[in-house]
Design a protein around this motif. Structure first.
Motif, PDB file in Angstrom:
ATOM      1  N   ASP A  68      -4.802   0.101   0.014  1.00  0.00           N
ATOM      2  CA  ASP A  68      -3.970   0.511   1.220  1.00  0.00           C
ATOM      3  C   ASP A  68      -2.597   0.065   0.966  1.00  0.00           C
ATOM      4  N   GLY A  69      -2.561  -1.266   0.946  1.00  0.00           N
ATOM      5  CA  GLY A  69      -1.511  -2.221   1.262  1.00  0.00           C
ATOM      6  C   GLY A  69      -0.498  -2.022  -0.010  1.00  0.00           C
ATOM      7  N   MET A  70      -0.956  -2.056  -1.234  1.00  0.00           N
ATOM      8  CA  MET A  70      -0.067  -1.768  -2.274  1.00  0.00           C
ATOM      9  C   MET A  70       0.273  -0.397  -2.471  1.00  0.00           C
ATOM     10  N   TYR A 121      -8.909   0.942  10.928  1.00  0.00           N
ATOM     11  CA  TYR A 121      -7.143   0.638  11.158  1.00  0.00           C
ATOM     12  C   TYR A 121      -6.743   1.440  12.483  1.00  0.00           C
ATOM     13  N   ALA A 122      -7.342   2.550  12.694  1.00  0.00           N
ATOM     14  CA  ALA A 122      -6.993   3.367  13.688  1.00  0.00           C
ATOM     15  C   ALA A 122      -7.551   2.644  15.271  1.00  0.00           C
ATOM     16  N   ALA A 123      -8.540   2.123  15.246  1.00  0.00           N
ATOM     17  CA  ALA A 123      -9.247   1.427  16.272  1.00  0.00           C
ATOM     18  C   ALA A 123      -8.092   0.227  16.602  1.00  0.00           C
ATOM     19  N   ALA A 124      -7.815  -0.372  15.547  1.00  0.00           N
ATOM     20  CA  ALA A 124      -6.823  -1.552  15.423  1.00  0.00           C
ATOM     21  C   ALA A 124      -5.375  -1.188  15.786  1.00  0.00           C
ATOM     22  N   GLY A 125      -5.012   0.249  15.918  1.00  0.00           N
ATOM     23  CA  GLY A 125      -3.658   0.429  16.145  1.00  0.00           C
ATOM     24  C   GLY A 125      -2.872   0.452  14.778  1.00  0.00           C
ATOM     25  N   ILE A 126      -3.379   0.404  13.566  1.00  0.00           N
ATOM     26  CA  ILE A 126      -2.727   0.466  12.386  1.00  0.00           C
ATOM     27  C   ILE A 126      -2.790   1.489  11.532  1.00  0.00           C
ATOM     28  N   GLN A 127      -1.405   2.194  11.412  1.00  0.00           N
ATOM     29  CA  GLN A 127      -1.435   3.738  10.867  1.00  0.00           C
ATOM     30  C   GLN A 127      -1.311   3.297   9.386  1.00  0.00           C
ATOM     31  N   VAL A 128      -1.907   3.912   8.526  1.00  0.00           N
ATOM     32  CA  VAL A 128      -1.706   4.073   7.157  1.00  0.00           C
ATOM     33  C   VAL A 128      -1.213   5.015   6.466  1.00  0.00           C
ATOM     34  N   GLY A 129      -0.282   5.083   5.808  1.00  0.00           N
ATOM     35  CA  GLY A 129       0.472   6.503   5.225  1.00  0.00           C
ATOM     36  C   GLY A 129       1.492   6.728   6.057  1.00  0.00           C
ATOM     37  N   GLY A 130       2.458   7.464   5.240  1.00  0.00           N
ATOM     38  CA  GLY A 130       3.678   7.878   6.043  1.00  0.00           C
ATOM     39  C   GLY A 130       4.572   6.917   6.638  1.00  0.00           C
ATOM     40  N   GLY A 131       4.448   6.020   6.498  1.00  0.00           N
ATOM     41  CA  GLY A 131       5.389   4.709   7.081  1.00  0.00           C
ATOM     42  C   GLY A 131       5.171   3.334   6.648  1.00  0.00           C
ATOM     43  N   PRO A 132       6.263   2.367   7.123  1.00  0.00           N
ATOM     44  CA  PRO A 132       6.113   1.172   6.714  1.00  0.00           C
ATOM     45  C   PRO A 132       4.966   0.520   7.430  1.00  0.00           C
ATOM     46  N   THR A 133       3.621   0.264   6.847  1.00  0.00           N
ATOM     47  CA  THR A 133       2.537  -0.102   7.631  1.00  0.00           C
ATOM     48  C   THR A 133       2.144  -1.481   6.886  1.00  0.00           C
ATOM     49  N   GLN A 134       1.636  -2.249   7.902  1.00  0.00           N
ATOM     50  CA  GLN A 134       1.068  -3.631   7.221  1.00  0.00           C
ATOM     51  C   GLN A 134      -0.514  -3.474   7.460  1.00  0.00           C
ATOM     52  N   THR A 135      -1.315  -3.527   6.421  1.00  0.00           N
ATOM     53  CA  THR A 135      -2.768  -3.568   6.344  1.00  0.00           C
ATOM     54  C   THR A 135      -3.067  -5.043   6.689  1.00  0.00           C
ATOM     55  N   PRO A 136      -4.550  -5.492   6.783  1.00  0.00           N
ATOM     56  CA  PRO A 136      -4.744  -6.832   6.882  1.00  0.00           C
ATOM     57  C   PRO A 136      -4.547  -7.478   5.575  1.00  0.00           C
ATOM     58  N   THR A 147     -19.947  -5.741  -0.471  1.00  0.00           N
ATOM     59  CA  THR A 147     -19.330  -5.247   0.605  1.00  0.00           C
ATOM     60  C   THR A 147     -18.303  -5.786   0.766  1.00  0.00           C
ATOM     61  N   MET A 148     -18.066  -7.100   0.685  1.00  0.00           N
ATOM     62  CA  MET A 148     -16.904  -7.966   0.935  1.00  0.00           C
ATOM     63  C   MET A 148     -15.952  -7.365  -0.076  1.00  0.00           C
ATOM     64  N   TYR A 149     -16.434  -7.320  -1.409  1.00  0.00           N
ATOM     65  CA  TYR A 149     -15.269  -6.956  -2.257  1.00  0.00           C
ATOM     66  C   TYR A 149     -14.729  -5.544  -2.030  1.00  0.00           C
ATOM     67  N   ARG A 150     -15.663  -4.654  -1.952  1.00  0.00           N
ATOM     68  CA  ARG A 150     -15.132  -3.258  -1.501  1.00  0.00           C
ATOM     69  C   ARG A 150     -13.991  -3.249  -0.338  1.00  0.00           C
ATOM     70  N   ARG A 151     -14.505  -3.835   0.639  1.00  0.00           N
ATOM     71  CA  ARG A 151     -13.598  -4.105   1.772  1.00  0.00           C
ATOM     72  C   ARG A 151     -12.233  -4.680   1.124  1.00  0.00           C
ATOM     73  N   MET A 152     -12.115  -5.728   0.434  1.00  0.00           N
ATOM     74  CA  MET A 152     -10.800  -6.225   0.153  1.00  0.00           C
ATOM     75  C   MET A 152     -10.267  -5.299  -0.984  1.00  0.00           C
ATOM     76  N   LEU A 153     -10.741  -4.775  -1.752  1.00  0.00           N
ATOM     77  CA  LEU A 153     -10.256  -3.857  -2.625  1.00  0.00           C
ATOM     78  C   LEU A 153      -9.627  -2.520  -1.898  1.00  0.00           C
ATOM     79  N   ASN A 154     -10.351  -2.051  -0.796  1.00  0.00           N
ATOM     80  CA  ASN A 154      -9.719  -1.158  -0.061  1.00  0.00           C
ATOM     81  C   ASN A 154      -8.520  -1.621   0.528  1.00  0.00           C
ATOM     82  N   GLU A 155      -8.380  -2.772   1.324  1.00  0.00           N
ATOM     83  CA  GLU A 155      -7.270  -3.389   1.874  1.00  0.00           C
ATOM     84  C   GLU A 155      -6.332  -3.316   1.019  1.00  0.00           C
TER      85      GLU A 155
END
Length: 150
Positions: free
Chosen positions: A97-99, A116-131, A86-94
């Protein structure tokens, strides 16, 4: 795991959860990435990717076996495997998303989109900073250039 006493590693993990990643964490990540980037230039990215996963699995199995009481090893095995995958899958997702964002590549909808949405982070379409982007930025790490695959 089953140990009642908190080890130094467990204390570090507890402090990290409260204060964010330890700077030593970033030193380790950067040293590891320097080595894998060097090896990738010599042996190819796909080969080193597989070697890195194999080595991480071996090291994490070792850490588990020295951390768990032997009498509990069999009973806690499934929980350990579930936690690590679960941890690896989460890190890989992050990192996808970021790269993907950094490189302008559509990597599809993130499995972490609701978080991301709950934390106010928008992914895609703009300069976003993921965890993961926060970790990379704090470490001063520079992602490797998108090299041609083997």
């Amino acid at each position: 795991m089953a140990d009642e006493q908190q080890t130094p590693d467990a204390a570090d993990a507890s402090a990290q959860a409260q204060n964010g990643p330890d700077p030593k964490f970033f030193d380790c990540v950067n040293e590891y990435l320097e080595l894998t980037n060097k090896q990738a230039r010599q042996y190819g990215e796909k080969r080193i990717s597989l070697a890195s996963m194999y080595a991480a699995a071996r090291f994490n199995a070792h850490v588990y076996l020295v951390s768990v009481k032997p009498i509990h090893a069999a009973g806690e095995r499934k929980d350990f495997l579930d936690y690590m995958t679960t941890m690896y899958r989460r890190m890989l997702n992050e990192h996808l998303d970021g790269m993907g964002q950094e490189r302008g590549i559509d990597v599809g909808e993130s499995e972490l989109a609701a978080e991301y949405a709950a934390a106010g982070i928008q992914v895609g379409g703009g300069p976003t900073q993921t965890p993961a982007g926060d970790y990379v930025a704090a470490a001063g790490a520079v992602p490797p250039a998108a090299a041609a695959n083997e």
